[in-house]
Write an enzyme that holds these catalytic residues in place. Structure first.
Site, PDB file in Angstrom:
ATOM      1  N   SER A  43      15.584  15.691  29.985  1.00  0.00           N
ATOM      2  CA  SER A  43      15.230  15.959  28.594  1.00  0.00           C
ATOM      3  C   SER A  43      14.831  17.423  28.368  1.00  0.00           C
ATOM      4  O   SER A  43      14.680  17.845  27.233  1.00  0.00           O
ATOM      5  CB  SER A  43      14.069  15.050  28.181  1.00  0.00           C
ATOM      6  OG  SER A  43      12.971  15.259  29.056  1.00  0.00           O
ATOM      7  N   TYR A  48       3.047   1.900  39.885  1.00  0.00           N
ATOM      8  CA  TYR A  48       3.990   2.563  40.794  1.00  0.00           C
ATOM      9  C   TYR A  48       4.623   1.567  41.757  1.00  0.00           C
ATOM     10  O   TYR A  48       5.765   1.723  42.171  1.00  0.00           O
ATOM     11  CB  TYR A  48       3.305   3.711  41.556  1.00  0.00           C
ATOM     12  CG  TYR A  48       3.254   4.961  40.701  1.00  0.00           C
ATOM     13  CD1 TYR A  48       4.374   5.772  40.565  1.00  0.00           C
ATOM     14  CD2 TYR A  48       2.116   5.286  39.983  1.00  0.00           C
ATOM     15  CE1 TYR A  48       4.357   6.891  39.751  1.00  0.00           C
ATOM     16  CE2 TYR A  48       2.086   6.404  39.168  1.00  0.00           C
ATOM     17  CZ  TYR A  48       3.216   7.201  39.053  1.00  0.00           C
ATOM     18  OH  TYR A  48       3.199   8.311  38.235  1.00  0.00           O
ATOM     19  N   GLN A 107      14.097  16.182  39.762  1.00  0.00           N
ATOM     20  CA  GLN A 107      12.765  15.766  39.272  1.00  0.00           C
ATOM     21  C   GLN A 107      12.558  14.293  39.582  1.00  0.00           C
ATOM     22  O   GLN A 107      11.496  13.741  39.324  1.00  0.00           O
ATOM     23  CB  GLN A 107      12.671  15.971  37.758  1.00  0.00           C
ATOM     24  CG  GLN A 107      12.855  17.416  37.335  1.00  0.00           C
ATOM     25  CD  GLN A 107      13.095  17.525  35.830  1.00  0.00           C
ATOM     26  OE1 GLN A 107      12.163  17.546  35.052  1.00  0.00           O
ATOM     27  NE2 GLN A 107      14.344  17.583  35.425  1.00  0.00           N
ATOM     28  N   HIS A 132       9.089  16.889  41.947  1.00  0.00           N
ATOM     29  CA  HIS A 132       7.987  16.005  41.539  1.00  0.00           C
ATOM     30  C   HIS A 132       7.613  15.001  42.622  1.00  0.00           C
ATOM     31  O   HIS A 132       7.064  13.936  42.325  1.00  0.00           O
ATOM     32  CB  HIS A 132       8.362  15.288  40.224  1.00  0.00           C
ATOM     33  CG  HIS A 132       8.490  16.216  39.053  1.00  0.00           C
ATOM     34  ND1 HIS A 132       9.122  15.881  37.878  1.00  0.00           N
ATOM     35  CD2 HIS A 132       8.045  17.493  38.890  1.00  0.00           C
ATOM     36  CE1 HIS A 132       9.057  16.905  37.034  1.00  0.00           C
ATOM     37  NE2 HIS A 132       8.431  17.897  37.632  1.00  0.00           N
ATOM     38  N   CYS A 191      -8.235  12.061  53.807  1.00  0.00           N
ATOM     39  CA  CYS A 191      -7.793  12.884  54.943  1.00  0.00           C
ATOM     40  C   CYS A 191      -6.435  13.533  54.692  1.00  0.00           C
ATOM     41  O   CYS A 191      -5.985  14.358  55.469  1.00  0.00           O
ATOM     42  CB  CYS A 191      -7.786  12.069  56.237  1.00  0.00           C
ATOM     43  SG  CYS A 191      -6.440  10.875  56.350  1.00  0.00           S
TER      44      CYS A 191
HETATM   45  N1  APR Z   1      23.638  10.502  31.477  1.00  0.00           N
HETATM   46  C1  APR Z   1      23.118  11.667  31.039  1.00  0.00           C
HETATM   47  N2  APR Z   1      21.895  11.779  30.463  1.00  0.00           N
HETATM   48  C2  APR Z   1      21.183  10.651  30.335  1.00  0.00           C
HETATM   49  C3  APR Z   1      21.663   9.389  30.753  1.00  0.00           C
HETATM   50  C4  APR Z   1      22.951   9.346  31.353  1.00  0.00           C
HETATM   51  N3  APR Z   1      23.475   8.219  31.784  1.00  0.00           N
HETATM   52  N4  APR Z   1      20.714   8.464  30.479  1.00  0.00           N
HETATM   53  C5  APR Z   1      19.696   9.116  29.915  1.00  0.00           C
HETATM   54  N5  APR Z   1      19.975  10.432  29.818  1.00  0.00           N
HETATM   55  C6  APR Z   1      19.105  11.523  29.360  1.00  0.00           C
HETATM   56  C7  APR Z   1      18.250  11.215  28.159  1.00  0.00           C
HETATM   57  O1  APR Z   1      18.947  11.527  26.970  1.00  0.00           O
HETATM   58  C8  APR Z   1      17.063  12.141  28.391  1.00  0.00           C
HETATM   59  O2  APR Z   1      17.287  13.416  27.816  1.00  0.00           O
HETATM   60  O3  APR Z   1      18.210  11.761  30.421  1.00  0.00           O
HETATM   61  C9  APR Z   1      17.012  12.328  29.914  1.00  0.00           C
HETATM   62  C10 APR Z   1      15.855  11.628  30.586  1.00  0.00           C
HETATM   63  O4  APR Z   1      14.706  12.242  30.127  1.00  0.00           O
HETATM   64  P1  APR Z   1      13.281  11.960  30.738  1.00  0.00           P
HETATM   65  O5  APR Z   1      13.018  10.501  30.760  1.00  0.00           O
HETATM   66  O6  APR Z   1      12.359  12.856  29.999  1.00  0.00           O
HETATM   67  O7  APR Z   1      13.424  12.409  32.253  1.00  0.00           O
HETATM   68  P2  APR Z   1      13.242  13.819  32.923  1.00  0.00           P
HETATM   69  O8  APR Z   1      13.809  14.907  32.110  1.00  0.00           O
HETATM   70  O9  APR Z   1      13.695  13.650  34.321  1.00  0.00           O
HETATM   71  O10 APR Z   1      11.663  13.934  32.899  1.00  0.00           O
HETATM   72  C11 APR Z   1      11.031  14.917  33.654  1.00  0.00           C
HETATM   73  O11 APR Z   1       8.907  13.858  33.425  1.00  0.00           O
HETATM   74  O12 APR Z   1       8.991  11.656  33.159  1.00  0.00           O
HETATM   75  C12 APR Z   1       8.394  12.632  33.893  1.00  0.00           C
HETATM   76  O13 APR Z   1       7.895  13.085  36.126  1.00  0.00           O
HETATM   77  C13 APR Z   1       8.832  12.474  35.306  1.00  0.00           C
HETATM   78  O14 APR Z   1      10.356  13.768  36.615  1.00  0.00           O
HETATM   79  C14 APR Z   1      10.114  13.269  35.331  1.00  0.00           C
HETATM   80  C15 APR Z   1       9.823  14.403  34.348  1.00  0.00           C
HETATM   81 ZN    ZN Z   2      -7.123   8.886  55.361  1.00  0.00          ZN
END
Ligand code: APR
Ligand code: ZN
Length: 287
Positions: free
Chosen positions: A234, A108, A146, A164, A175
Site C-alpha cells: 500500500s 499472532y 515487509q 518487518h 534474555c
Molecule cells: N496483487 C497486487 N496487489 C494486491 C493484491 C494482489 N493480489 N492483493 C492486495 N493487493 C494490494 C492492496 O491493494 C494493498 O495496496 O496490496 C496492498 C496491501 O497493503 P497492506 O495490507 O497495507 O500491506 P503492506 O503494504 O505490506 O503493509 C506494510 O504494514 O500491515 C503492516 O507490518 C505490516 O508489513 C506490513 C506493513
Molecule cells: Zn529468556
C-alpha cells in the site's frame, strides 16, 4: 547519510488517500473497463519486460498483496470471527503487548496457523525464478519484503531482506534469546523462554525500530539499483514506503504492481493495476 531523511521507526502514513476509492489521474476509476485495462496492461507489461532486460541490478520490495493470493489476509483486510472487534493497528504495537500479552500472542498464533496452511503462489514463484535468472547471468537481484510469513523463502527465494521480521521467530523479553516456534497452536499464551520470561513475536510493531542490518541492506539496494519494483504494498508504512523514492532519486526506473492505486502510483515510471500472482508470471514469460 540518506537515513536521516526518514524515521527508522515503523509508522503508518496519515494520508488523505486512506480508505477512499482512488481514481486515476484523469478521474476514472483505475479498474475502468476490462478492454481498456487489457490493452493498456499488455503495453505496460512489455515496457516492464524491456526494463528487466536492460538492467544489471534489480531491487524488489514486496508487501502483503503478494501473499494475498496465497490466502493470507492483508493486514488492513477486515478482521473476521473473534477478532472482528479489534483493530489490527491496536494489536501490532508494544503498548498492546504490554497491556495484554496473552491477547496479542493469541492473535499472532492465529496468523501463524493461517500462514502454516498457505503455500507460495505464482507471484512468489516468479520472483524466485527472476532471482535465479539474474544471478545466473551475473546480474544483481535483491528482494526486500515487509511480509512476515516466509512464503518467499518457501518459494525458493534466497536471502530476502526481512524488513518487518517474521512471525516464526519468537524472542524472549528478558534474555533476548530468539527461537523458531513451529508448534501450532501454542499450548500457553504467550510462549515462555527457558529463563521463565515471556516471548514476543519477532515482528516489528508500529512505533518500533526496524532491524538495523535489514534497513541498511534495503537502503543500499534501493540506492544502487537500476530498476526498482514495488509489488503488492500500500506504500503507506514507513520507512519501507520511502525506498522507491530513494531508488528514483538515485536514477533507477520504477515500477509498481497493485490491485489499487497507492500514493506511489503517480510517482513511478510504470504503475500496473492488477494482481501480482497473475502479472509477474506473464512478465517473466518473455523476459
Ligand atoms: N496483487 C497486487 N496487489 C494486491 C493484491 C494482489 N493480489 N492483493 C492486495 N493487493 C494490494 C492492496 O491493494 C494493498 O495496496 O496490496 C496492498 C496491501 O497493503 P497492506 O495490507 O497495507 O500491506 P503492506 O503494504 O505490506 O503493509 C506494510 O504494514 O500491515 C503492516 O507490518 C505490516 O508489513 C506490513 C506493513
Ligand atoms: Zn529468556
Amino acid at each position: 547519510m540518506q537515513l536521516r531523511f526518514l524515521g527508522v521507526r515503523k509508522t503508518e502514513l496519515e494520508t488523505a488517500l486512506k480508505g477512499r476509492e482512488i481514481k486515476g489521474e484523469d478521474g476514472r476509476d483505475v479498474m475502468g473497463s476490462r478492454d481498456q485495462i487489457d490493452t493498456g496492461t499488455q503495453k505496460q507489461i512489455n515496457e516492464v519486460r524491456g526494463f528487466l532486460r536492460a538492467c544489471d541490478s534489480l531491487t524488489v520490495l514486496t508487501g502483503a498483496g503478494v501473499s494475498a493470493e496465497s490466502g493470507i489476509p492483508t493486514f488492513r483486510d477486515a478482521q473476521t470471527g473473534l477478532w472482528a472487534r479489534y483493530d489490527p493497528m491496536e494489536l501490532a504495537t508494544p503498548e498492546a503487548f504490554a497491556r495484554d500479552p496473552a491477547l496479542v500472542s493469541r492473535w499472532y498464533d492465529e496468523r501463524r496457523g493461517k500462514c502454516a496452511d498457505c503455500r507460495p503462489n505464482p507471484g512468489h514463484l516468479a520472483l524466485a525464478q527472476l532471482q535465479q535468472r539474474f544471478e545466473a547471468a551475473g546480474r544483481r537481484f535483491t528482494l526486500i519484503t515487509q511480509n512476515v510469513d516466509r512464503l518467499h523463502q518457501q518459494a525458493g527465494s534466497r536471502d530476502p531482506v526481512e524488513l518487518h521480521g517474521t512471525l516464526w521467530l519468537w524472542r524472549c523479553t528478558s534474555c533476548g534469546e530468539e527461537r523458531e516456534e513451529r508448534e501450532i497452536p501454542f499450548p500457553d499464551h504467550p510462549p515462555r523462554c527457558a529463563c521463565g520470561s515471556i516471548r514476543r513475536p519477532g515482528v516489528v510493531w508500529f512505533g518500533e525500530s526496524l532491524p538495523e542490518a535489514a534497513l541498511a541492506a534495503a537502503w543500499q539496494a534501493a540506492e544502487s539499483c537500476e530498476l526498482f519494483m514495488s509489488l503488492g504494498t500500500s506504500s503507506l508504512v514507513e520507512p519501507a514506503a520511502s525506498l522507491a523514492r530513494v531508488a528514483a532519486n538515485a536514477g533507477a526506473k520504477t515500477v509498481e504492481i497493485n490491485l489499487k492505486r497507492t500514493p506511489l502510483s503517480t510517482r513511478v515510471d510504470i504503475s500496473i493495476a492488477g494482481a501480482t500472482g497473475e502479472l509477474l508470471p506473464q512478465i517473466l514469460t518473455e523476459t
